[in-house]
Motif scaffolding. Structure first.
Motif: not given
Length: 98
Positions: A5-6, A53-58, A91-98
């Motif tokens: 929640x951002x 970044x928050x615990x919730x929108x509330x 959510x965090x996006x997965x970045x491929x390892x190089x």
């Protein structure tokens, strides 16, 4: 994947006011439900984007409507020319390892 929640706020500042703005920008007391916060400045110091970044929108809404946040915004106001803000889910996006 963990959902976040951002709250994102971007402010354009008066030239030369970044240092004063930063002093006014720090919350007191520290908001309950706030997990992490980041600040990003433009190269010229005239724009700043805050990402929290928050615990919730509330939890975020509770802080946004609180008296300490109203006071904080009043302290920042002399340095702010323009402000944009919004609440997001993500959510965090997965970045491929190089």
């Amino acid at each position: 994947m963990e959902e976040h929640f951002v709250w994102v706020t971007t402010r354009r500042l008066r030239p030369g006011s970044l240092e004063e703005f930063e002093r006014a920008w720090r919350p007191a007391p520290y908001p309950q439900g706030l997990r992490r916060a980041f600040a990003y400045w433009s190269e010229d110091g005239q724009e700043i984007t805050g990402v929290s970044f928050w615990d919730s929108k509330d939890a975020c809404d509770s802080w946004r409507t609180s008296e300490p946040e109203a006071q904080r915004r009043a302290h920042m106001a002399p340095y702010v020319v323009e402000e944009r803000e919004g609440f997001y889910y993500g959510r965090e996006l997965a970045v491929p390892q190089r």
